[in-house]
Motif scaffolding. Structure first.
Motif, PDB file in Angstrom:
ATOM      1  N   TYR A  77       2.932  -1.371   0.469  1.00 45.46           N
ATOM      2  CA  TYR A  77       1.639  -2.061   0.595  1.00 45.46           C
ATOM      3  C   TYR A  77       0.641  -1.498  -0.418  1.00 45.46           C
ATOM      4  CZ  TYR A  77       3.038  -3.989   5.184  1.00 45.46           C
ATOM      5  OH  TYR A  77       3.664  -4.664   6.198  1.00 45.46           O
ATOM      6  N   ALA A  78       0.617  -0.175  -0.533  1.00 47.32           N
ATOM      7  CA  ALA A  78      -0.323   0.471  -1.453  1.00 47.32           C
ATOM      8  C   ALA A  78      -0.051   0.062  -2.897  1.00 47.32           C
ATOM      9  CB  ALA A  78      -0.244   1.991  -1.301  1.00 47.32           C
ATOM     10  N   VAL A  79       1.216  -0.075  -3.249  1.00 45.53           N
ATOM     11  CA  VAL A  79       1.575  -0.478  -4.616  1.00 45.53           C
ATOM     12  C   VAL A  79       1.177  -1.935  -4.867  1.00 45.53           C
ATOM     13  CG1 VAL A  79       3.493  -0.831  -6.224  1.00 45.53           C
ATOM     14  CG2 VAL A  79       3.435   1.217  -4.792  1.00 45.53           C
ATOM     15  N   GLU A  80       1.393  -2.793  -3.896  1.00 43.64           N
ATOM     16  CA  GLU A  80       0.974  -4.194  -4.041  1.00 43.64           C
ATOM     17  C   GLU A  80      -0.536  -4.284  -4.243  1.00 43.64           C
ATOM     18  OE1 GLU A  80       2.367  -6.768  -0.933  1.00 43.64           O
ATOM     19  OE2 GLU A  80       4.431  -6.051  -1.105  1.00 43.64           O
ATOM     20  N   GLU A  81      -1.284  -3.494  -3.487  1.00 47.01           N
ATOM     21  CA  GLU A  81      -2.742  -3.501  -3.626  1.00 47.01           C
ATOM     22  C   GLU A  81      -3.159  -2.973  -4.998  1.00 47.01           C
ATOM     23  OE1 GLU A  81      -4.846  -4.936  -1.361  1.00 47.01           O
ATOM     24  OE2 GLU A  81      -2.886  -5.545  -0.599  1.00 47.01           O
ATOM     25  N   MET A  82      -2.434  -1.988  -5.509  1.00 46.29           N
ATOM     26  CA  MET A  82      -2.722  -1.457  -6.838  1.00 46.29           C
ATOM     27  C   MET A  82      -2.589  -2.556  -7.895  1.00 46.29           C
ATOM     28  SD  MET A  82      -0.930   1.779  -8.829  1.00 46.29           S
ATOM     29  CE  MET A  82       0.726   1.072  -8.790  1.00 46.29           C
ATOM     30  N   GLU A  83      -1.551  -3.369  -7.764  1.00 45.81           N
ATOM     31  CA  GLU A  83      -1.336  -4.448  -8.724  1.00 45.81           C
ATOM     32  C   GLU A  83      -2.431  -5.507  -8.643  1.00 45.81           C
ATOM     33  OE1 GLU A  83       3.498  -4.373  -9.343  1.00 45.81           O
ATOM     34  OE2 GLU A  83       2.657  -5.802  -7.901  1.00 45.81           O
ATOM     35  N   LYS A  84      -2.895  -5.789  -7.431  1.00 42.05           N
ATOM     36  CA  LYS A  84      -3.900  -6.847  -7.257  1.00 42.05           C
ATOM     37  C   LYS A  84      -5.317  -6.393  -7.574  1.00 42.05           C
ATOM     38  CE  LYS A  84      -2.498  -7.958  -3.030  1.00 42.05           C
ATOM     39  NZ  LYS A  84      -2.429  -8.643  -1.712  1.00 42.05           N
ATOM     40  N   TYR A  85      -5.651  -5.135  -7.217  1.00 45.04           N
ATOM     41  CA  TYR A  85      -7.050  -4.703  -7.280  1.00 45.04           C
ATOM     42  C   TYR A  85      -7.303  -3.476  -8.155  1.00 45.04           C
ATOM     43  CZ  TYR A  85      -7.652  -7.972  -3.421  1.00 45.04           C
ATOM     44  OH  TYR A  85      -7.675  -9.115  -2.635  1.00 45.04           O
ATOM     45  N   GLN A  86      -6.265  -2.956  -8.817  1.00 41.83           N
ATOM     46  CA  GLN A  86      -6.411  -1.820  -9.742  1.00 41.83           C
ATOM     47  C   GLN A  86      -6.960  -0.564  -9.067  1.00 41.83           C
ATOM     48  OE1 GLN A  86      -7.821  -5.108 -10.904  1.00 41.83           O
ATOM     49  NE2 GLN A  86      -5.617  -5.305 -11.196  1.00 41.83           N
ATOM     50  N   ILE A  87      -6.491  -0.306  -7.852  1.00 43.43           N
ATOM     51  CA  ILE A  87      -6.818   0.940  -7.143  1.00 43.43           C
ATOM     52  C   ILE A  87      -5.539   1.772  -7.095  1.00 43.43           C
ATOM     53  CG2 ILE A  87      -7.584   1.950  -4.952  1.00 43.43           C
ATOM     54  CD1 ILE A  87      -8.962  -0.817  -4.413  1.00 43.43           C
ATOM     55  N   PRO A  88      -5.568   3.026  -7.528  1.00 39.99           N
ATOM     56  CA  PRO A  88      -4.328   3.825  -7.537  1.00 39.99           C
ATOM     57  C   PRO A  88      -3.641   3.836  -6.168  1.00 39.99           C
ATOM     58  CG  PRO A  88      -6.113   5.007  -8.617  1.00 39.99           C
ATOM     59  CD  PRO A  88      -6.732   3.804  -7.991  1.00 39.99           C
ATOM     60  N   ALA A  89      -2.343   3.567  -6.171  1.00 40.83           N
ATOM     61  CA  ALA A  89      -1.587   3.561  -4.913  1.00 40.83           C
ATOM     62  C   ALA A  89      -1.658   4.924  -4.237  1.00 40.83           C
ATOM     63  CB  ALA A  89      -0.141   3.170  -5.186  1.00 40.83           C
ATOM     64  N   SER A  90      -1.686   5.985  -5.020  1.00 38.54           N
ATOM     65  CA  SER A  90      -1.742   7.341  -4.454  1.00 38.54           C
ATOM     66  C   SER A  90      -3.022   7.543  -3.645  1.00 38.54           C
ATOM     67  CB  SER A  90      -1.674   8.387  -5.571  1.00 38.54           C
ATOM     68  OG  SER A  90      -2.759   8.237  -6.476  1.00 38.54           O
TER      69      SER A  90
END
Length: 349
Positions: free
Chosen positions: A34-47
């Motif tokens: 989920y965190a990685v998908e959000e990173m792709e959509k909103y440019q927030i680091p998954a970490s």
């Protein structure tokens, strides 16, 4: 004989270890994608997203996470029109947002950062610089704890969450496996990983003409094409519990697409999988035939974020039978670490 005994011991130990990961490790395994998908959509680091989720939920065990699917402690605010729950945080009985599933919570957290003016400076930072993001969040007033940035950085480095900043949604499960190699023993996880690697191939589709604008017609064509390409990628797997046929849903979609592809009625699929709605999420397990009345292993310890339905799909066992074996009321959910009986009925205490 000694070699056989050693191999058997290794198998037993690997299964034992997989059942005894710490709750924070379980949280990462379940929600990293989920965190990685959000990173792709909103440019927030998954970490950063994962570390915040770990911290806010106490490894998925907070009341807000378990009862409200709220993983980031987001309060109602004046613009929230969804479901709510009361929870004591900075003050007694504050209003917090409630989500239908954790994925909604992850996306709402992304939007919360992306579209509020206090956090705009974060998006000028290097997306791979988790330390700058951690300090930026603290500076923007995300948390009152003076050590908030250092707590996030400590979690990121302790669990190597920075690995997820260097991946994408198709490779996210590979990264999970890299951090937790014992997951190779989890047949359902491996099926999810296999499905994530299937490449779509171009398809030709026939689209009925409708009196509409060119732009809208193009949108229809692209939607029908993407659905057709999606269906083409689905892998049918055999579940270790009786070799029952199941699939891993490759992307968010509707049950009707699966029903049409496999020529099985929606009502049957809903019955076999105990579904209450037709909307399916990426990585959902969906059986193409009825499940078993018992599991292929004796017991299982419930992990972070798992529902009884999740466990029934993981082990290919009918949900009603699972509730009955564990002497639980229908709708009741397991505690993290609770021993779930899959074959015999739970002994009376």
């Amino acid at each position: 004989m000694k070699k056989t005994l050693f191999a058997f011991t290794v198998i037993i130990l690997s299964k034992f270890n997989a059942q005894n990961w710490k709750t924070e490790d379980q949280y990462i395994q379940k929600f990293a994608a989920y965190a990685v998908e959000e990173m792709e959509k909103y440019q927030i680091p998954a970490s950063i997203t994962l570390a915040q989720g770990l911290l806010e939920t106490g490894g998925g065990q907070s009341r807000l996470a378990q009862q409200g699917n709220n993983h980031f402690g987001i309060k109602c605010k004046e613009d929230w029109t969804g479901k709510t729950m009361s929870h004591t945080d900075d003050a007694p009985n504050e209003c917090f947002r409630v989500y239908d599933d954790p994925k909604q919570s992850y996306e709402d957290h992304s939007k919360f950062l992306k579209y509020r003016k206090y956090y705009q400076n974060l998006f000028t930072l290097d997306m791979k610089d988790y330390k700058a993001w951690a300090h930026g969040l603290k500076k923007a007033g995300y948390a009152t704890n003076p050590r908030y940035a250092y707590i996030l950085i400590d979690k990121i480095e302790k669990y190597r969450l920075y690995e997820f900043d260097n991946t994408n949604s198709k490779e996210a499960l590979f990264t999970v496996l890299k951090l937790y190699p014992d997951l190779r023993n989890d047949k359902v996880f491996m099926a999810q990983m296999d499905q994530s690697q299937v490449k779509t191939k171009p398809v030709t589709v026939r689209v009925p003409y409708e009196q509409t604008s060119y732009a809208k017609q193009q949108q229809r064509v692209e939607k029908i094409k993407s659905d057709a390409e999606l269906l083409q990628t689905i892998l049918v797997k055999s579940h270790p519990n009786g070799n029952r046929k199941f699939i891993v849903v490759p992307a968010d979609t509707d049950l009707s697409f699966i029903a049409n592809k496999f020529k099985i009625s929606e009502s049957r699929l809903m019955k076999w999988n105990e579904l209450s709605a037709t909307r399916l999420q990426k990585n959902d397990v969906l059986f193409l035939e009825t499940k078993s009345s018992e599991g292929n292993t004796k017991t299982y310890k419930a992990q972070v974020g798992e529902t009884m339905h999740d466990i029934s799909q993981k082990f290919g066992i009918k949900l009603s039978k699972l509730y009955s074996k564990n002497r639980m009321s229908y709708g009741e959910q397991p505690r993290v670490g609770q021993l779930i009986y899959l074959q015999q009925k739970k002994p009376r205490s």
